[in-house]
Scaffold this active site. Structure first.
Site, short mmCIF file in Angstrom:
data_model
loop_
_atom_site.label_atom_id
_atom_site.label_comp_id
_atom_site.label_asym_id
_atom_site.label_seq_id
_atom_site.Cartn_x
_atom_site.Cartn_y
_atom_site.Cartn_z
N GLU A 193 -1.16 1.61 -5.19
CA GLU A 193 -0.71 3.00 -5.10
C GLU A 193 -1.79 3.94 -5.59
OE1 GLU A 193 1.29 6.28 -7.39
OE2 GLU A 193 -0.07 4.66 -7.96
N TRP A 194 -2.96 3.38 -5.94
CA TRP A 194 -4.18 4.11 -6.28
C TRP A 194 -4.08 4.91 -7.59
CZ3 TRP A 194 -2.57 6.59 -1.22
CH2 TRP A 194 -2.63 5.65 -0.18
N GLY A 195 -3.06 4.62 -8.40
CA GLY A 195 -2.96 5.29 -9.71
C GLY A 195 -2.38 6.69 -9.66
N ASP B 254 -9.95 3.73 -3.60
CA ASP B 254 -10.67 2.52 -3.18
C ASP B 254 -12.08 2.45 -3.78
OD1 ASP B 254 -8.46 2.13 -1.68
OD2 ASP B 254 -9.47 2.06 0.25
N ASP C 258 0.83 -1.21 0.00
CA ASP C 258 0.00 0.00 0.00
C ASP C 258 0.87 1.26 0.00
OD1 ASP C 258 -2.41 1.36 0.05
OD2 ASP C 258 -3.21 0.28 1.79
C1 GLA Z 1 -5.94 1.45 1.47
C2 GLA Z 1 -6.09 0.43 0.36
C3 GLA Z 1 -7.23 -0.52 0.71
C4 GLA Z 1 -6.93 -1.20 2.03
C5 GLA Z 1 -6.70 -0.16 3.13
C6 GLA Z 1 -6.19 -0.79 4.39
O1 GLA Z 1 -7.05 2.28 1.53
O2 GLA Z 1 -6.32 1.05 -0.87
O3 GLA Z 1 -7.40 -1.49 -0.31
O4 GLA Z 1 -5.81 -2.02 1.89
O5 GLA Z 1 -5.74 0.82 2.72
O6 GLA Z 1 -5.93 0.14 5.40
#
Ligand code: GLA
Length: 415
Positions: free
Chosen positions: A193-195, A215, A160
């Protein structure tokens, strides 16, 4: 004729060159991600969407049992992934320890149990000093943590990106990739890394998949922004995949985040959600409680024909070929000259589909495949029902709100 000593010198030079080349190959290969672990998008389960930090070893064991008993394992789901909040403190040597209250038997015992079921165990960490849930992250402990994971028998690492101010994603993820490779156990590496730094541009050599968005949020067409973070519904995530398909393929996938099927959307929405993820060749990581799911959720998640589209060995992500008001059409070229087609009704109202196959040549520049339905007739079968037909006549259907019609096209039936 070559003199004896000249031959010897040449032979010696060849041997030295061979040794140097071998050394170069070895030294670069230990720093590669493991090959062959995600030749098709990975399938499994993850604790986060349903349980967040409320996890323990019993949940993981019971989920492994349920994955087998419910037919999920037979359908192809393999990884049981522990997300955030499994960690306790580091010991005096800096080795990460599981939370002693929630995982008293330790992760190795859990891995042994999951493996005894023919499944694989995944774990979670973060590139920063702490995880999103405030537990110890791997910063400065990457090699040590990867060694612990390998020792425990871990098969999958989700990594993450919380608490990383001032850090660059590419070197941070590359360090963990190298640490995993050095640890010597094949572990699928899932970048989360969410892009933000466009990982699709650099992560192909680093990770087996990379998250493309914030997310997922458990709704079909909404967005949730409480201020510090954003959650995106199914359609919002789909729309953010525009332009990304050329970066995905066997061993390196765009990850649209874990599934929310079975967590409260309607059956049509759940079917559409799974279909979209399959069409887009995203990892299929379940996010519901496998121990208590309804029969309808179980059936949706184990649909073998939809899963076959996800797991098609060509590994080509779908392209959007048509937008007509709330209706969109996506096409995924499949192995053996087949195609999967998905008609999506984005609207929360029913919509009438009148699809004239002959009005448009189906073309994909990426896979260099094309079908002109004026020249060629394909048979189709509906992957969510038993209906069949062919492309010689228009496709007419009344589509429910937030639903898909997903077809497998085989042919040509006649040319
Ligand atoms: C981030 C990630 C999620 C999850 C949470 C856990 O938000 O994107 O998928 O793993 O952390 O804290």
């Amino acid at each position: 004729m070559m003199k004896g000593y000249e031959m010897n010198i040449k032979r010696t030079a060849r041997i030295i060159a061979g040794i140097l080349l071998g050394a170069a190959v070895c030294s670069s290969s230990w720093a590669q991600k493991a090959e062959g672990l995600a030749s098709t998008p990975q399938m499994g389960w993850n604790s986060w969407n349903k349980f967040a930090c409320d996890i323990d070893e019993r949940l993981i064991r019971e989920t492994a049992d349920a994955m087998v008993n419910s037919g999920m394992k037979d359908a192809g789901y393999r990884y049981v992934n522990i997300d955030d909040c499994w960690q306790g403190e580091r010991d005096t040597d800096g080795n990460i320890q599981p939370d002693p209250k929630r995982f008293p038997s330790g992760i190795k015992a859990l891995a042994d149990y999951v493996h005894s079921k023919g499944l694989k165990l995944g774990i979670y960490s973060d590139a920063g000093a702490t995880t999103c849930g405030g537990r110890p992250g791997s910063r400065g402990h990457e090699y040590q943590d990867a060694r612990s994971y390998a020792r425990w028998g871990i098969d999958y690492v989700k990594y993450d990106w919380c608490n990383t101010p001032g850090m660059n994603a590419e070197p941070a993820y590359t360090t963990m990739r190298d640490a995993i490779a050095k640890a010597g156990r094949p572990m699928l590496f899932s970048a989360c890394e969410w892009g933000m730094s466009k990982p699709w541009e650099w992560a192909g050599q680093v990770a087996h998949s990379w998250r493309t968005t914030p997310d997922i949020y458990n709704c079909f067409d909404c967005e949730y922004s409480p201020g510090f973070s954003t959650g995106l519904g199914v359609l919002r995530i789909l729309d953010r995949q525009a332009g990304l398909r050329k970066f995905a393929g066997p061993g390196h996938w765009n990850d649209m985040d874990m599934l929310e099927v079975g967590n409260g959307m309607s059956e049509d929405e759940d079917r559409a959600h799974l279909s979209i993820w399959a069409m887009m060749a995203s990892p299929l990581i379940l996010g519901n409680d496998l121990r208590s799911m309804s029969e309808s959720t179980r059936r949706i998640l184990t649909n073998p024909r939809v899963i076959a589209v996800s797991q098609d060995r060509l590994g080509v992500q779908a392209l959007r070929v048509l937008v007509d008001g709330p209706l969109e059409i996506y096409a995924k070229p499949l192995d053996g000259g087949q195609w999967a087609l998905m008609f999506l009704n984005r609207s929360n109202q029913p919509a009438d589909l009148h699809h004239d196959w002959k009005a448009q040549v189906l073309t994909d520049d990426l896979s260099r495949r094309s079908v002109d339905f004026k020249q060629t007739v394909y048979r189709w079968s509906d992957l969510w029902s038993s209906k069949t037909g062919d492309t010689s006549t228009k496709l007419l259907a009344r589509m429910a709100p937030h639903s898909v019609l997903m077809l497998l096209l085989t042919g040509p039936a006649k040319t």
